[in-house]
Design an enzyme around this catalytic site. Structure first.
Site, short mmCIF file in Angstrom:
data_model
loop_
_atom_site.label_atom_id
_atom_site.label_comp_id
_atom_site.label_asym_id
_atom_site.label_seq_id
_atom_site.Cartn_x
_atom_site.Cartn_y
_atom_site.Cartn_z
CD1 TRP A 148 -0.07 -1.47 3.13
CD2 TRP A 148 0.58 0.67 3.29
NE1 TRP A 148 0.73 -1.35 4.24
CE2 TRP A 148 1.14 -0.04 4.36
CE3 TRP A 148 0.86 2.03 3.18
CZ2 TRP A 148 1.96 0.55 5.33
CZ3 TRP A 148 1.68 2.62 4.14
CH2 TRP A 148 2.21 1.88 5.20
CG ASN A 149 5.13 1.34 0.81
OD1 ASN A 149 4.82 0.53 -0.05
ND2 ASN A 149 6.36 1.46 1.25
CD GLU A 206 9.98 -2.30 7.10
OE1 GLU A 206 9.19 -3.24 7.28
OE2 GLU A 206 10.28 -1.89 5.96
CB SER A 210 5.66 -7.52 5.46
OG SER A 210 4.80 -8.60 5.22
CB CYS A 257 10.93 -0.60 1.54
SG CYS A 257 11.12 -0.01 -0.13
CD GLU A 311 12.64 -5.33 -4.96
OE1 GLU A 311 13.16 -4.77 -3.99
OE2 GLU A 311 13.25 -5.54 -6.03
CG LEU A 312 10.94 -9.44 1.04
CD1 LEU A 312 11.47 -10.71 1.70
CD2 LEU A 312 9.45 -9.59 0.75
CE LYS A 316 -4.71 -9.29 -2.77
NZ LYS A 316 -4.46 -7.92 -2.23
N PRO A 317 -3.33 -5.91 -5.89
CG PRO A 317 -4.95 -4.25 -6.14
CD PRO A 317 -4.60 -5.65 -6.58
CB SER A 363 -7.04 -5.25 1.14
OG SER A 363 -7.00 -6.53 0.56
#
Ligand code: NAP
Length: 483
Positions: free
Chosen positions: A154-155, A385, A232, A287, A253-254, A178-179, A181
């Site tokens: 979402w960011n 984080e 995440s 991130c 990409e975490l 799949k974005p 929610s």
């Protein structure tokens, strides 16, 4: 602009070139007001399967187009994104909370990936390799991997999508998006523009609903050949387990926990300016955010006082559409509670609160920009984080100590350091355990650069020529009987 009036505001999913709905729906909340302002379908398992089927059916003809034909459609999509820059920014700001000006910059970044890969589509070169045996030749071809799923957070609701979808489409893959929610409307708006650009049915699909269930379906499917995930570390691990069974290719990409190191010889004005951008962009919800400020002892007090002054004088908290505000809300209550507890833990263990430290009373998930001094490695904020507007300042005395603290993290995404010494630049850059380094800058994302991390920050790269490789297979052909 009233977001709901925009032609780009769709509350349906886009599958096989059609807009579809379902009985189950989930509300989307405006984080500035905590009120729902729309809803999207919770697609059934069958509907998700139909998106996979559509992408699979569209693959042969999409792959069969020339690179130039695919590039032409990508270029049209790019132009439409730019033409609708304000509407896209308005939708994103409403669902995600970021200030309109920042949202507009993200639209530009989103479009830049589409343009870059429209150009790269034409440069997917193969290879010829000298052969050690007579009468034979080696030729290396590159082919699209097949149906790809892009699962996004979402960011950055727009740019995380085109960073995946654009190279996939350019390579000749079809995609299922799949974005998150929290921010589905930005993704659906991109689909409206893709439809307008003229992509054939099934080439781009957008599905919404619970990430856990849909992620599982995508990972288990034999037809989905590649999943590109941003989110995440915890969910990345789960997805990797699922893909382990189906042997689906995966890039991850975490999370990150970037150190921002300021040496005594640095240009302090520059370091403070870049620290502000790196920490407080998107209210600290990026991130690659500077999460741990490591400041050399001899300049610690000077850096701290200039930085605190900037925080006090330049940051204004408020909704995304408020003129003059540059710090939007956090995404939800859980995010607020997380940073409250990190701050509480740090203060209990000896940190000092210089400014901020509290949620803003009233509606919305707003939090005061916060600076903590005398932070040490035993505090939770040194390991977890943060994902919020909290800047913890650590002390160090020499290069080796700075490196030790910087690398003492499970994460390895971005790192920043400030110095004017060339010898030190190489030593620190070569010894930092991360995928990306900013030297005398706090901003490093670009469509032309390979973005990604190591350790618990993931695997694979996005952007640049390397980002295309994630969506290509190598096929080697040995030609014989050539004597
Ligand atoms: P998240 O909770 O991991 O969710 C990311 C996406 O995964 C969402 O679309 C989510 O759908 C979906 N999902 C949830 N469970 C899943 C499962 N079991 N299998 C497959 N997909 C699943 O992350 P987030 O809170 O949205 O994003 C913040 C995180 O992303 C931070 O850690 C940040 O550092 C990281 N991030 C990394 C980068 C990078 O480039 N390295 C960039 C941006 C953000 P639902 O929303 O429906 O649950």
């Amino acid at each position: 602009m009233i977001v709901q009036d925009s032609a780009l505001f769709r509350q349906q999913c886009f599958v096989a070139g059609r807009w579809i709905s379902s009985d189950g729906r989930v509300d989307v909340i405006d984080p500035s007001t905590q009120q729902p302002f729309g809803s999207v379908p919770i697609l059934s398992d069958e509907a998700v399967q139909s998106a996979i089927q559509a992408a699979d059916a569209a693959f042969p003809s999409w792959k069969g187009l020339t690179a130039k034909e695919r590039a032409f459609l990508l270029k049209r999509w790019h132009d439409l994104i730019l033409d609708h820059r304000r509407e896209l920014a308005g939708i994103m700001s409403r669902e995600q909370g970021k200030p309109i000006a920042e949202a507009e910059r993200e639209v530009l970044s989103c479009a830049s990936y589409v343009e870059w890969y429209a150009e790269e589509a034409k440069r997917v070169y193969g290879d010829t390799i000298p052969m050690g045996q007579r009468g034979k030749r080696i030729i290396v071809l590159k082919e699209p991997v097949g149906v790809c799923a892009a699962i996004t957070p979402w960011n950055f609701p727009l740019s995380t999508i085109t960073r995946k979808a654009a190279p996939a489409l350019a390579a000749g893959c079809t995609v299922i998006i799949k974005p998150s929610s929290y921010t589905p409307f930005s993704a659906l708006a991109l689909a409206v523009l893709a439809e307008k650009a003229g992509f054939p049915a099934g080439v781009i699909n957008v599905v919404t609903g619970e990430g856990d269930r849909i992620g599982h379906i995508l990972a288990k499917s034999k037809r989905v050949r590649k999943i590109s995930f941003t989110g995440s570390t915890e969910v990345g691990r789960k997805l990797m387990r699922d893909c382990g069974e189906s042997l689906t290719k995966l890039s991850l990409e975490l999370g990150g926990h970037a150190p921002f190191i300021v040496f005594a010889d640095a240009d302090l004005d520059l370091a403070v300016t870049e620290a502000m951008t790196s920490k407080f962009r998107n209210s600290g919800q990026t991130c690659v955010c500077a999460n741990r400020f490591l400041i050399q002892d001899t300049i610690y007090d000077e850096f701290a006082s200039r930085f605190i002054k900037e925080v006090k004088n330049t940051l204004v908290v408020g909704p995304g559409n408020c003129t003059g505000c540059n710090q939007g809300p956090l995404i939800d209550e859980k995010a607020v509670v997380k940073i409250e507890s990190q701050i509480e833990d740090a203060l209990k263990k000896g940190a000092k609160l210089a400014i901020g430290g509290k949620r803003v009373p009233g509606r919305g998930f707003f939090f005061e920009p916060t600076v903590l001094l005398e932070v040490t490695c035993g505090m939770r904020i040194a390991r977890e984080e943060t994902f919020g507007p909290v800047a913890p300042l650590f002390r160090f005395s020499n290069e080796d100590e700075a490196l030790k603290i910087a690398n003492d993290s499970d994460y390895g995404l971005a790192a920043y350091f400030f110095t004017r010494d060339l010898r030190r630049t190489w030593k620190i850059a070569e010894n930092l355990e991360c995928g990306m380094i900013g030297v005398n800058t706090g901003v490093l994302s670009s469509e032309a650069a390979p973005f990604g991390g190591k350790k618990d920050s993931g695997m694979g790269r996005e952007g640049s020529k390397y980002g295309m490789d994630e969506f290509l297979e190598i096929k080697y052909m040995c030609l014989g009987d050539l004597d």
